[in-house]
Design an enzyme around this catalytic site. Structure first.
Site, PDB file in Angstrom:
ATOM      1  N   ASP A  67      36.800 -49.236 -42.164  1.00 30.55           N
ATOM      2  CA  ASP A  67      37.237 -49.944 -40.956  1.00 30.55           C
ATOM      3  C   ASP A  67      36.095 -50.252 -39.999  1.00 30.55           C
ATOM      4  O   ASP A  67      36.339 -50.770 -38.903  1.00 30.55           O
ATOM      5  CB  ASP A  67      38.280 -49.102 -40.221  1.00 30.55           C
ATOM      6  CG  ASP A  67      39.572 -48.964 -40.992  1.00 30.55           C
ATOM      7  OD1 ASP A  67      40.236 -49.987 -41.195  1.00 30.55           O
ATOM      8  OD2 ASP A  67      39.906 -47.839 -41.405  1.00 30.55           O
ATOM      9  N   GLU A  72      34.600 -52.695 -32.221  1.00 29.69           N
ATOM     10  CA  GLU A  72      35.007 -52.522 -30.828  1.00 29.69           C
ATOM     11  C   GLU A  72      35.628 -51.156 -30.565  1.00 29.69           C
ATOM     12  O   GLU A  72      35.546 -50.632 -29.450  1.00 29.69           O
ATOM     13  CB  GLU A  72      36.006 -53.619 -30.451  1.00 29.69           C
ATOM     14  CG  GLU A  72      36.484 -53.536 -29.003  1.00 29.69           C
ATOM     15  CD  GLU A  72      37.537 -54.575 -28.676  1.00 29.69           C
ATOM     16  OE1 GLU A  72      37.359 -55.312 -27.704  1.00 29.69           O
ATOM     17  OE2 GLU A  72      38.548 -54.646 -29.404  1.00 29.69           O
ATOM     18  N   ARG A  92      37.945 -42.341 -38.633  1.00 31.81           N
ATOM     19  CA  ARG A  92      37.035 -43.275 -37.971  1.00 31.81           C
ATOM     20  C   ARG A  92      36.088 -42.604 -36.980  1.00 31.81           C
ATOM     21  O   ARG A  92      35.239 -43.274 -36.387  1.00 31.81           O
ATOM     22  CB  ARG A  92      37.829 -44.373 -37.253  1.00 31.81           C
ATOM     23  CG  ARG A  92      38.729 -45.199 -38.173  1.00 31.81           C
ATOM     24  CD  ARG A  92      39.220 -46.460 -37.509  1.00 31.81           C
ATOM     25  NE  ARG A  92      38.109 -47.353 -37.215  1.00 31.81           N
ATOM     26  CZ  ARG A  92      38.221 -48.458 -36.476  1.00 31.81           C
ATOM     27  NH1 ARG A  92      39.390 -48.793 -35.958  1.00 31.81           N
ATOM     28  NH2 ARG A  92      37.166 -49.222 -36.243  1.00 31.81           N
ATOM     29  N   HIS A 169      47.591 -51.640 -31.026  1.00 33.22           N
ATOM     30  CA  HIS A 169      46.655 -51.541 -29.921  1.00 33.22           C
ATOM     31  C   HIS A 169      47.128 -52.416 -28.765  1.00 33.22           C
ATOM     32  O   HIS A 169      47.788 -53.434 -28.977  1.00 33.22           O
ATOM     33  CB  HIS A 169      45.255 -52.022 -30.338  1.00 33.22           C
ATOM     34  CG  HIS A 169      44.452 -51.022 -31.103  1.00 33.22           C
ATOM     35  ND1 HIS A 169      43.741 -51.362 -32.231  1.00 33.22           N
ATOM     36  CD2 HIS A 169      44.244 -49.702 -30.914  1.00 33.22           C
ATOM     37  CE1 HIS A 169      43.122 -50.293 -32.697  1.00 33.22           C
ATOM     38  NE2 HIS A 169      43.410 -49.279 -31.911  1.00 33.22           N
ATOM     39  N   CYS A 258      38.387 -57.075 -32.033  1.00 31.71           N
ATOM     40  CA  CYS A 258      37.863 -55.804 -32.548  1.00 31.71           C
ATOM     41  C   CYS A 258      36.613 -55.965 -33.406  1.00 31.71           C
ATOM     42  O   CYS A 258      35.987 -54.980 -33.782  1.00 31.71           O
ATOM     43  CB  CYS A 258      38.939 -55.038 -33.307  1.00 31.71           C
ATOM     44  SG  CYS A 258      39.836 -55.985 -34.525  1.00 31.71           S
TER      45      CYS A 258
END
Length: 266
Positions: A67, A72, A92, A169, A258
């Protein structure tokens, strides 16, 4: 503090999508992204950013972190410095560690959130008068409180928001267009979250287009949403609207905002 901090930028940081992108996090099932096509779409994205007037820095792929093209989420950048965030997905967290040396090269000040809270950059909307932080599955109240202390020290006003549960998000369903105006889905507009702002409501059936970015005098939006494109050109006549193919990012729940860290360097 820059008065147009929400959309006036001189630089961006991005990261090349890796061949491991199909292993990235996603809410549902569906076809895997095509790494070759994703790479081409990502280059078109970088070209569009450059045409919007910024200097682009693209980092090499991190195959161990599928990912990581969504650069961002692990950081937040301002003219005053950068803040290393704590992504809400355990897989992540290493992305933040990987980008730290880059931030230290680009900024005189880099602050690191210590936890135990979590904050994803995709939940943060910087407007020209405040920083909106949406609570979500990836951002919690503890993370907001730690982030808020640093934002206040730099003269920014943080405000905690409640993201609807169906949204990954905060910026999945909303984008700042400048001039106290927010592009958002109808659900977000009717929730009262953007009281005090003007809202441009996404036409029904094109909700995915809510994730757009304004970079100086250009708005980048996803291709394939003609009603939204027409609406943006009508409501922001002085801003150029550029449509980009983001089909491969969308397969792993990604969008335009992102894939870059955007900031102003004086």
């Amino acid at each position: 503090m820059l008065s147009e901090v929400g959309y006036r930028f001189t630089h961006t940081i991005s990261r090349t999508p890796g061949s491991s992108i199909a292993d990235g996090l996603r809410a549902g099932s569906g076809p895997d992204p095509d790494p070759t096509l994703f790479l081409a779409q990502h280059q078109a994205y970088l070209d569009a950013l450059a045409e919007a007037g910024v200097t682009t820095l693209c980092l090499p792929a991190l195959e161990a972190f599928p990912d990581s093209v969504f650069v961002e989420d692990p950081a937040l950048c301002f003219p005053e410095g950068a803040i290393l965030l704590r992504p809400g997905a355990q897989t992540r967290l290493g992305e933040a560690e990987a980008i730290l040396p880059v931030l230290q090269e680009q900024f005189p000040t880099v602050i690191q959130l210590q936890g135990p809270g979590y904050v994803d950059g995709g939940d943060i909307m910087v407007t020209d008068r405040e920083v909106l932080v949406g609570l979500s599955a990836r951002t919690n109240e503890e993370g907001f409180e730690e982030l808020a202390k640093h934002l206040k020290a730099w003269g920014y006003r943080p405000r905690m928001m409640k993201t609807p549960e169906t949204i990954l998000h905060f910026k999945t369903a909303s984008s700042y267009l400048g001039n106290e105006t927010v592009l958002c889905t109808r659900d977000m507009a009717e929730s009262g979250l953007f009281e005090g702002y003007q809202t441009v409501v996404i036409p029904q059936g094109e909700e995915v287009a809510a994730n757009a970015i304004r970079v100086n005098d250009t708005i980048l939006m996803s291709k394939g949403f003609p009603k939204t494109a027409t609406l943006l050109r009508k409501t922001t006549p002085d801003v150029r609207v550029v449509e980009l193919d983001t089909s491969e990012a969308a397969r792993v729940d990604g969008g335009l905002s992102c894939m870059s860290l955007r900031y102003f360097k004086g």
